[in-house]
Design a protein around this motif. Sequence first.
Motif: not given
Length: 913
Positions: A888-909
């Motif tokens: 679960l701790a690893k899952a939280k890190i994965i979710a946080d990392s995905a969130n950062r990448l998603w925010q970058i994608e939205m900013q580019k859009d």
Amino acid sequence: MAHHLNPKLGIWRTTTLQAAKEQQKIYAGGGTSLAGQKRARDVSIPVTDQNDVGTSRKKHQGFGGNLPKGPPRLTASRIEYADGFAGRGLLSEYSQRQAFAATPASTADPLLSLSHPAYGLPRQLVANFAALGIKSIYPWQRQCLLGPGLLQGEKNLVYSAPTGGGKSLVADVLMLKRVLGDRDAKAILVLPYVALVQEKVRWLRNAVNGISRESLEQKQQDQQKLWAQRADRDAIRVVGFFGGSKIRATWADFDIAVCTIEKANSLVNAAIDECSVSKLQAVVLDECHMIDDGYRGYLLELLATKLLCLDQPIQIIAMSATLTNIELLKNWLHGHSYETHYRPVPIEEHLVYDGKVYAAGTTASLLKTVTQLDSRSQPSQSMVQPVRIIQPSEHKELKDVMLNAVVALANETVRAGYGVLVFSSSRAGCESDAALISRALPALAEVDLAIQEKRLDLLGDLRSLNPGLDPVLEQTIPAGAGLTTEERELVARAYDSGVLKVCVATCSLAAGINLPARRVILHNARMGRDLVGRKGKDEVGETYLCCRKNDLEAVVDLMHAELPQISSCLISDKRRIQRALLEIIAIRLATSRESLDNYMSRTMLAYWADPSSIQKIVEASLNDLQKMEFITVDDYGGFHATRLGKAIVASSLDPENGTFIHNELQKALQAFVMDGEMHVLYNFTPVSDLGGVTINWRVFWNEMQQLDDSSLRVMSFLGLKPVTVNRMLYGGVLSETTTEEKEIARRYHRFYLALQLRDICNEMPIHHVAQKYDMPRGSVQTLAQSSQGFAAGMIKFCETMGWGAMAAVLDHFSDRLKAGARADLLALAKITFVKSRTARIFWDNGYKTVAAVANADPKELLPILMQAQPNKVRLEARDEQKYKDKLLAKAKIIADSANRLWQIEMQKDLEEE
């Protein structure tokens, strides 16, 4: 190369594809020396009689009964003291500390403290050094640092100190002084191997953690506003550059660049060409004896010579443990020189021969011992007597006396609570040694529960990486040198922390990474040169050189041999002078004959070769470069690089390989096969250092039969004929007499390797690729990593030539190669912990985009992560929650990392709108 770890016994070993079938064979061969660092005793393993091998099969409390059963256990032979030595002190009694001369404390000599004003170091840096274990420095380090003009950056330095004597710290202090003294200052640290680069990056980041560069009074107001906006700009940015990394070698995004030799040369070329090299203030050349290396050494000479030609003060710091003619380097670099033979850790050297252990306190006494044991020598009254005797083994697997000694010595070390490095002469030999040693080590029931759990965690972490876990090696989890960067890091950290107890490896591991060990055992006489110790937590270290009768003469010759003096490699191959001249012309460091001659006069070559012979080689090389259309000469005698010449320099190729690549890419531009991936992957395959690749023509033929029309067109386009493959299958010979024949042979080799890259890009696990193509697992991984670096060079080549479309196609496939995945997984593979295998599991479960993962509750990701860890040895019900909590701790890190990448994608859009 691949290394493997047994989770039950904590043993890390190297292996090859065939090694499992040859575990009982005895291997012998050549090797090199190794440095072993000692580690504190681990009290988690009880010190018991060495014959108590823990044969109890009782389950350890907390673990289930589904641990795989291995081969029968072995009882390691008893090691007894010989007559007359039992009362003289126990050489291997680790609870007894040997007395040795202590290093003077800073209270006795204030200059042994880095906080002394003479060094001018920030308090935070001194505190960071202390946190890294450096409380004070050695007298020789003080004397070296206080050499004329060194701390002020006014003088270059060449110095030699034994491995483990603290030589790196001197360079670190001088380099950091330059970087901390000016906000714009840059520094480059050059190391020969990728693993050393990665290790040094981690160390330096810890060393500069929390340090901000001092404000400079002369800064303009607008500049001060810029610093305020970028507070992080004050932090010291340490970046690693190496062949397999995706990081572009840009000058603007680092303060300290830790580079391989090739990347450092490329970085300096780019900085000179872009006129940004004025920010460079320090360059450290570690392992500078490699300037004598026949394959890569000349690049160090080119790099240093360019720095000497620049009209600016750059402090060059060159160091090595094996410099015999330091005066040559001192004169060439116009620097101060310093030599020391100080070793902070005494080394107890031993020769193991015919089941007997002989003490050799110094190299001279070791030589005396070997000489007296040599059957050619006449017995004498002063014949050195053994101090310990290794009893013969009753097990048939250990009937070989030397192998029995290796197992007994390793077992003794582990049961005393220490780490041990065992070095064998071949990968398969390592596999055999590791398998036998593991059967004699403490049983699982004897190991602390916390250590067991850490080994199981390591097992799960390794399984989640890109290469996957070889099912055949499920019980001996693969890890270490020759595999992926992540595997090496995970396993090295586990061994360093004491989770793993034994490392069995080839001697090449010594060049790739520093590992701690109380005892170093060499399962071969030819590995016995220049054994040294690394400062650790123990006061003494031990080396054991295991030798056969037939190797005694080789040992004598080896011990008589002296280290060769270093020399320039520039004229050993005409391509090296060609590359040197092409580089400085392309970056406009020298464009006239006078400036070219001045450059050559500053090479190390000029300090020992005949000037007239150098002139002849330069003249011939300039003519060759013109014939190859890499340079032109204007009406005033000035030299200029053509676009092709600039492309070759930008892609870090030598002229001969550059010609081959240019011809290959020109053909591709005329008829690029775009309806498949083989043509792109072929152009990613390195063109140099293919001599070690042996084509399995049976495999080549089988793969050829399954190629689709697109790939068959690529073969035809490259001039590769099925009839030739068929002929080679039945014992034919691929002629390489003419230039044309050599190029055809090179294309067959490249295509064979490109087939492997194709499978990797299509998510075939590394171990499956290795098995399919009959290649060592580590060799396949090395191919994938080197291809990433070569691909980056090909992209630069195309960009410089103006072939933008080709560069874009290559760039896309470069991402696929790095991710080891098909195109649909590239976005997911950027998420932390989500590599190709895990990414496919996410995809199959409906999480097909970064946004989907970012918007998921970590608890929703838990079942997916459990799917990604099949067949894991599970804890019993009472520990099930602990297992889930970790995932679960690893899952939280994965979710946080995905969130950062998603925010970058939205900013580019938003920016595109």
